[in-house]
Design a protein around this motif. Structure first.
Motif, PDB file in Angstrom:
ATOM      1  N   ARG A  18      40.192   6.299  56.480  1.00  0.00           N
ATOM      2  CA  ARG A  18      40.953   5.193  57.057  1.00  0.00           C
ATOM      3  C   ARG A  18      40.621   3.868  56.373  1.00  0.00           C
ATOM      4  O   ARG A  18      41.526   3.160  55.916  1.00  0.00           O
ATOM      5  CB  ARG A  18      40.683   5.059  58.556  1.00  0.00           C
ATOM      6  N   ARG A  49      41.677   3.612  52.713  1.00  0.00           N
ATOM      7  CA  ARG A  49      43.132   3.438  52.616  1.00  0.00           C
ATOM      8  C   ARG A  49      43.520   2.007  52.945  1.00  0.00           C
ATOM      9  O   ARG A  49      44.366   1.411  52.266  1.00  0.00           O
ATOM     10  CB  ARG A  49      43.868   4.416  53.532  1.00  0.00           C
ATOM     11  N   VAL A 107      46.795   8.753  57.367  1.00  0.00           N
ATOM     12  CA  VAL A 107      45.871   9.302  56.385  1.00  0.00           C
ATOM     13  C   VAL A 107      45.856  10.818  56.587  1.00  0.00           C
ATOM     14  O   VAL A 107      45.487  11.292  57.660  1.00  0.00           O
ATOM     15  CB  VAL A 107      44.455   8.720  56.568  1.00  0.00           C
TER      16      VAL A 107
END
Length: 177
Positions: free
Chosen positions: A46, A49, A150
């Motif tokens: 997470r 990203r 994700v």
């Protein structure tokens, strides 16, 4: 009669679980720009990203919601390779949230303080529906939310638990009406 009602309820539950487990949300389309990126803590991939979104210039600011109170900004920066300049201009660590519902509350407060009109929600695919639902109940209508899941490889236990959390979240949302 009771047996039929229970059978219908079980069938609806099973179809819902099958839908939930096989049609997980996907990453956002490439090139989509937003004012900010929101990353609730808790799942692998997470935060990287979210930082990637910043690095690509797709968002100007990032809130990492639900950071443990023990974590210091310098520790966060070192762990994820974030420069001091990037931390000071663009990354906010939120320490108020402890679950998905409080992630949404923390996000709504931050969005209002930063005059955000569009945001990219970055969370794990199995968590996306619940996180987006909580945000939808908390954010003002004029804020656009782009879902950027994700990808993961969740086990059946994770999917089973998260499906029931989603059902509970939706039920709580109905109770709030």
């Amino acid at each position: 009669m009771i047996r039929r009602v229970l059978s219908v309820i079980f069938l609806a539950w099973a179809i819902g679980f099958l839908w939930f487990a096989t049609l997980l949300p996907q990453p956002a389309e490439e090139g989509v720009r937003t004012d900010a990126v929101i990353v609730p803590t808790g799942g692998a991939g997470r935060i990287p990203r979210g930082l990637e979104v910043l690095d690509e210039g797709l968002s100007r600011k990032m809130l990492v919601s639900g950071v443990d109170r023990e974590v210091r900004p310098q520790e966060f920066a070192a762990q994820f390779g974030v420069s001091p300049q990037r931390m000071s201009c663009c990354v906010t660590l939120g320490f108020a949230a402890v679950d998905t519902r409080s992630n949404a509350a923390e996000t709504a407060k931050w969005v209002a303080q930063n005059e955000v009109r569009s945001l990219r929600l970055v969370t794990t695919d199995w968590h996306m529906r619940r996180a987006a639902g909580e945000l939808a109940r908390t954010l003002p209508d004029h804020v656009t939310v782009v879902r950027d899941a994700v990808p993961s490889k969740p086990d059946v236990g994770t999917l089973f638990l998260e499906y029931h959390k989603l059902l509970a979240s939706r039920a709580a949302g109905l109770a709030d009406l």
